[in-house]
Design an enzyme around this catalytic site. Sequence first.
Site, PDB file in Angstrom:
ATOM      1  N   SER A  32      28.249 -17.051  -0.995  1.00 32.48           N
ATOM      2  CA  SER A  32      27.132 -17.887  -0.566  1.00 32.48           C
ATOM      3  C   SER A  32      27.154 -18.197   0.923  1.00 32.48           C
ATOM      4  O   SER A  32      26.093 -18.229   1.572  1.00 32.48           O
ATOM      5  CB  SER A  32      27.126 -19.188  -1.371  1.00 32.48           C
ATOM      6  OG  SER A  32      28.353 -19.884  -1.213  1.00 32.48           O
ATOM      7  N   ASP A  89      38.423 -18.625  -0.160  1.00 35.04           N
ATOM      8  CA  ASP A  89      38.593 -19.666  -1.168  1.00 35.04           C
ATOM      9  C   ASP A  89      39.570 -20.738  -0.710  1.00 35.04           C
ATOM     10  O   ASP A  89      39.418 -21.910  -1.028  1.00 35.04           O
ATOM     11  CB  ASP A  89      39.075 -19.045  -2.482  1.00 35.04           C
ATOM     12  CG  ASP A  89      38.127 -17.967  -2.976  1.00 35.04           C
ATOM     13  OD1 ASP A  89      36.906 -18.172  -2.886  1.00 35.04           O
ATOM     14  OD2 ASP A  89      38.601 -16.906  -3.423  1.00 35.04           O
ATOM     15  N   GLY A 100      38.596 -13.808  -3.185  1.00 35.77           N
ATOM     16  CA  GLY A 100      38.409 -12.986  -4.370  1.00 35.77           C
ATOM     17  C   GLY A 100      37.723 -13.618  -5.555  1.00 35.77           C
ATOM     18  O   GLY A 100      37.653 -13.010  -6.618  1.00 35.77           O
ATOM     19  N   ARG A 101      37.160 -14.813  -5.397  1.00 34.89           N
ATOM     20  CA  ARG A 101      36.435 -15.394  -6.533  1.00 34.89           C
ATOM     21  C   ARG A 101      35.232 -14.545  -6.916  1.00 34.89           C
ATOM     22  O   ARG A 101      34.787 -14.547  -8.052  1.00 34.89           O
ATOM     23  CB  ARG A 101      36.001 -16.829  -6.192  1.00 34.89           C
ATOM     24  CG  ARG A 101      37.146 -17.823  -6.220  1.00 34.89           C
ATOM     25  CD  ARG A 101      36.679 -19.240  -5.971  1.00 34.89           C
ATOM     26  NE  ARG A 101      37.803 -20.160  -5.878  1.00 34.89           N
ATOM     27  CZ  ARG A 101      37.713 -21.415  -5.447  1.00 34.89           C
ATOM     28  NH1 ARG A 101      36.529 -21.893  -5.086  1.00 34.89           N
ATOM     29  NH2 ARG A 101      38.772 -22.188  -5.382  1.00 34.89           N
ATOM     30  N   GLY A 102      34.694 -13.814  -5.946  1.00 31.77           N
ATOM     31  CA  GLY A 102      33.571 -12.926  -6.228  1.00 31.77           C
ATOM     32  C   GLY A 102      33.986 -11.531  -6.647  1.00 31.77           C
ATOM     33  O   GLY A 102      33.139 -10.655  -6.819  1.00 31.77           O
ATOM     34  N   GLU A 108      36.592  -6.197   0.612  1.00 33.83           N
ATOM     35  CA  GLU A 108      36.607  -7.144   1.723  1.00 33.83           C
ATOM     36  C   GLU A 108      37.825  -6.930   2.618  1.00 33.83           C
ATOM     37  O   GLU A 108      37.721  -7.017   3.849  1.00 33.83           O
ATOM     38  CB  GLU A 108      36.588  -8.577   1.184  1.00 33.83           C
ATOM     39  CG  GLU A 108      35.244  -8.972   0.580  1.00 33.83           C
ATOM     40  CD  GLU A 108      35.274 -10.301  -0.140  1.00 33.83           C
ATOM     41  OE1 GLU A 108      34.190 -10.866  -0.370  1.00 33.83           O
ATOM     42  OE2 GLU A 108      36.379 -10.773  -0.482  1.00 33.83           O
TER      43      GLU A 108
END
Length: 223
Positions: A32, A89, A100-102, A108
Amino acid sequence: MSDPVVAAKKDAGIRAANMVEDGMIVGLGTGSTVFFAMERLGERIKTEGLRILGVPTSNQTAMRAEEYGIPLTTLTLHPVLDLAIDGADQVDPKKQMIKGRGAAHLREKVVADAAKQFVVVIDSGKEVTGLDAAVPIEVLPFAYGSVAKKLRELGGEPVMREGVKKDGPVISDNGNYVVDCAFGAIADPAGLEAAINRIPGVLGNGIFAAMTAKTVVIVGGKR
């Protein structure tokens, strides 16, 4: 009244986008806060005639870039990037971080490594005195069992990431499993990053501790 966290994310994203100069090749992270940066880049392309090319780190980012009118390229055509913009994060005072939450942390990390400068955009809630979040790890499906055993031997507690709107495991854009592994407080992020990467079947993990020298952290709402 606007959400202060959203406002901070937007501020960080805009400030990062304003660092981009004409003619740059830019790595575009996932999440986001980065999308606020991409929105601003789209505005600059339309209003200033800014000429850039972006390298997306996920299918979601590629679709968002198209929506904002950001032309895309690949690492094959441009293996060296001027700048990469991404979120995190957790970030510690040494600019070591967990991402790495996504589930896009492998791409990346590749994009961040290829960039001359790595710009990380966060809100203040992501600042920590020490890393202690679960570490996302991308794992070859064939090797899941042996990788999980090795992670336990390192002192971790691996958990397969499950889908929210589908049954079964989360599958990365690369077709692999994502395992979230809790280690508690991480005393040596660089050492743990290297140890996890040495496990056969691990393709990458979400500790970013090897590129702090070229990392700039922008905290939304702070100057």
